[in-house]
Design a protein around this motif. Sequence first.
Motif, PDB file in Angstrom:
ATOM      1  N   VAL A 188     -18.032   4.502  12.566  1.00 23.43           N
ATOM      2  CA  VAL A 188     -17.765   5.060  11.185  1.00 23.43           C
ATOM      3  C   VAL A 188     -19.206   4.777  10.349  1.00 23.43           C
ATOM      4  O   VAL A 188     -19.689   5.644   9.576  1.00 23.43           O
ATOM      5  CB  VAL A 188     -16.665   4.740  10.341  1.00 23.43           C
TER       6      VAL A 188
ATOM      7  N   LEU B 282       0.829  -1.324   0.345  1.00 24.97           N
ATOM      8  CA  LEU B 282      -0.216   0.134  -0.022  1.00 24.97           C
ATOM      9  C   LEU B 282       0.844   1.058   0.045  1.00 24.97           C
ATOM     10  O   LEU B 282       0.733   2.251  -0.673  1.00 24.97           O
ATOM     11  CB  LEU B 282      -0.935  -0.143   1.394  1.00 24.97           C
ATOM     12  N   MET B 283       1.978   1.416   0.669  1.00 17.41           N
ATOM     13  CA  MET B 283       2.926   2.470   1.107  1.00 17.41           C
ATOM     14  C   MET B 283       3.537   2.594  -0.447  1.00 17.41           C
ATOM     15  O   MET B 283       3.633   3.805  -0.653  1.00 17.41           O
ATOM     16  CB  MET B 283       4.041   2.081   2.148  1.00 17.41           C
TER      17      MET B 283
ATOM     18  N   GLN C  82      -2.999  -0.505  14.406  1.00 15.15           N
ATOM     19  CA  GLN C  82      -2.501   0.532  15.536  1.00 15.15           C
ATOM     20  C   GLN C  82      -3.895   0.087  16.648  1.00 15.15           C
ATOM     21  O   GLN C  82      -3.851   0.507  17.770  1.00 15.15           O
ATOM     22  CB  GLN C  82      -2.568   1.706  15.290  1.00 15.15           C
ATOM     23  N   ARG C  83      -5.126  -0.030  16.044  1.00 13.81           N
ATOM     24  CA  ARG C  83      -6.305  -0.288  17.163  1.00 13.81           C
ATOM     25  C   ARG C  83      -7.028  -1.380  16.883  1.00 13.81           C
ATOM     26  O   ARG C  83      -7.900  -1.577  16.645  1.00 13.81           O
ATOM     27  CB  ARG C  83      -7.235   1.032  17.243  1.00 13.81           C
TER      28      ARG C  83
ATOM     29  N   ASN D 159      -7.105   0.447   5.766  1.00 12.25           N
ATOM     30  CA  ASN D 159      -5.868   0.638   5.740  1.00 12.25           C
ATOM     31  C   ASN D 159      -4.962  -0.214   6.805  1.00 12.25           C
ATOM     32  O   ASN D 159      -5.334   0.076   7.914  1.00 12.25           O
ATOM     33  CB  ASN D 159      -5.230   2.086   6.120  1.00 12.25           C
TER      34      ASN D 159
ATOM     35  N   GLU E  22     -11.360   4.490   5.083  1.00 12.49           N
ATOM     36  CA  GLU E  22      -9.925   4.188   5.315  1.00 12.49           C
ATOM     37  C   GLU E  22      -9.266   3.975   6.411  1.00 12.49           C
ATOM     38  O   GLU E  22      -8.411   2.833   6.718  1.00 12.49           O
ATOM     39  CB  GLU E  22      -9.024   5.546   4.782  1.00 12.49           C
ATOM     40  N   PRO E  23      -9.690   4.411   7.898  1.00 14.73           N
ATOM     41  CA  PRO E  23      -9.201   3.996   9.013  1.00 14.73           C
ATOM     42  C   PRO E  23      -9.488   2.543   9.162  1.00 14.73           C
ATOM     43  O   PRO E  23      -8.910   1.803  10.228  1.00 14.73           O
ATOM     44  CB  PRO E  23      -9.994   4.815  10.074  1.00 14.73           C
TER      45      PRO E  23
ATOM     46  N   LEU F 266     -13.277   7.189   1.449  1.00 15.43           N
ATOM     47  CA  LEU F 266     -12.161   7.976   2.360  1.00 15.43           C
ATOM     48  C   LEU F 266     -12.773   7.532   4.101  1.00 15.43           C
ATOM     49  O   LEU F 266     -11.569   7.564   4.894  1.00 15.43           O
ATOM     50  CB  LEU F 266     -12.328   9.379   2.315  1.00 15.43           C
ATOM     51  N   ALA F 267     -13.976   7.303   4.330  1.00 12.66           N
ATOM     52  CA  ALA F 267     -14.461   7.077   5.781  1.00 12.66           C
ATOM     53  C   ALA F 267     -14.046   5.681   5.886  1.00 12.66           C
ATOM     54  O   ALA F 267     -13.795   5.377   7.146  1.00 12.66           O
ATOM     55  CB  ALA F 267     -15.712   7.621   5.748  1.00 12.66           C
TER      56      ALA F 267
ATOM     57  N   ILE G 153      -2.187  -0.168   7.959  1.00 11.42           N
ATOM     58  CA  ILE G 153      -1.267   0.598   9.184  1.00 11.42           C
ATOM     59  C   ILE G 153      -2.128   0.908  10.133  1.00 11.42           C
ATOM     60  O   ILE G 153      -2.041   0.704  11.249  1.00 11.42           O
ATOM     61  CB  ILE G 153      -0.491   1.424   8.357  1.00 11.42           C
ATOM     62  N   LEU G 154      -3.184   1.680   9.643  1.00 12.42           N
ATOM     63  CA  LEU G 154      -4.030   2.469  10.753  1.00 12.42           C
ATOM     64  C   LEU G 154      -4.654   0.958  11.435  1.00 12.42           C
ATOM     65  O   LEU G 154      -5.262   1.175  12.754  1.00 12.42           O
ATOM     66  CB  LEU G 154      -5.098   3.179   9.917  1.00 12.42           C
TER      67      LEU G 154
ATOM     68  N   ASP H 197     -14.881   0.578  16.033  1.00 13.88           N
ATOM     69  CA  ASP H 197     -14.906   1.670  15.195  1.00 13.88           C
ATOM     70  C   ASP H 197     -15.293   1.486  13.845  1.00 13.88           C
ATOM     71  O   ASP H 197     -15.876   2.683  13.378  1.00 13.88           O
ATOM     72  CB  ASP H 197     -13.276   1.848  14.971  1.00 13.88           C
TER      73      ASP H 197
END
Lengths: 202, 202
Positions: free
Chosen positions: B192, B121-122, B180-181, B174, B170-171, B167-168, B176-177, B188
Amino acid sequence: MSHSLGGQRGPAEHERRDQIISAARDHFRHYGYSKTTVADLAKAIGLSTAYIYKFFDSKKAIGEAVCGHCLGDIAQAVRSVAEEPKPASERLRRVFIELARQGAALCSANPKMHDIVAAALMEKWQSCKSHEVTLMSIVRRIVQDGREAGEFERKTPLDETCRAILLALEPINNPILLAQRLEAIEEDAATVAGLVLRSLAP
Amino acid sequence: MSHSLGGQRGPAEHERRDQIISAARDHFRHYGYSKTTVADLAKAIGLSTAYIYKFFDSKKAIGEAVCGHCLGDIAQAVRSVAEEPKPASERLRRVFIELARQGAALCSANPKMHDIVAAALMEKWQSCKSHEVTLMSIVRRIVQDGREAGEFERKTPLDETCRAILLALEPINNPILLAQRLEAIEEDAATVAGLVLRSLAP
């Protein structure tokens, strides 16, 4: 350690601390966080490493302070648009745009600092957690104002609404995501803001 | 290269290609992408590296294929909830939840593969771009159905609505995001999804 007149030890130390942070900011900016050592910083200011360790436990603690300053500047810019005497919907939209602008500016003008903030986020540094708390308080204030003014719906619990907005802000606020679509970030911010504002309609 | 009976060169090659991808999947899973060489894969299947290079230009091309398979599995799971005979709002909510579940499962059960997807992705690998196109088509189908059924508002241009939803997402989407949680990711996703559904109300 030199003590000032009139027992002004605190302020003098505060100045020293700022001097270290400022030197670190310059060094990190030019050479990056990982390539800068505490010895480099000591040399730049003309102090001993031992002296620097009186103010900061570790290089990471200096990084935290620098990162905190950097995020603090962004938060300040966001807060100033958030507090303008405008309708809550307009203030919220501007928060999205301003975050995108600030993030893009940091990423373009100061890529090494941007890398530190990205790393700090991945490693969940305190400065990043504090930044999220700040953003949450800014968003919460606007949502509350909008609810009181009848601009926003009041059925959804306030906490849920605010948490959802913070999540929706992530593609704009997260430095890693932001860096991936720098050219489109302001447009993306406007697009997400539009969705969030539609979700808030009474 | 062994050619099959009846001119079935295509299918036989297809099988060989799958065999390479499957070996790569196992190797990447256990040792990670960066520590696996094309020679390791050749050895595991009992082929020469030259033979593998007949099918794939480079290790990256193999990585692309493996990543594509992995994202393809996720997309398949998401598509199946998206196509259930339910109201559009319910299907959209389930897309958010399913993406969170699939991402969390990959991250927990197969962290090295998760790392490849994150790296892909990066570096904006083609497999990731294709995945985004797939997600967009899934979201678009649901939004169109919801608009036709009168469940969703129709004032906002369809493209803008769909782009905002991506876009919404994405958290959640993604890697990587998400990583993290991980513990909160399903909650989450629901939060959203709630915001997005409120934004779609007629």
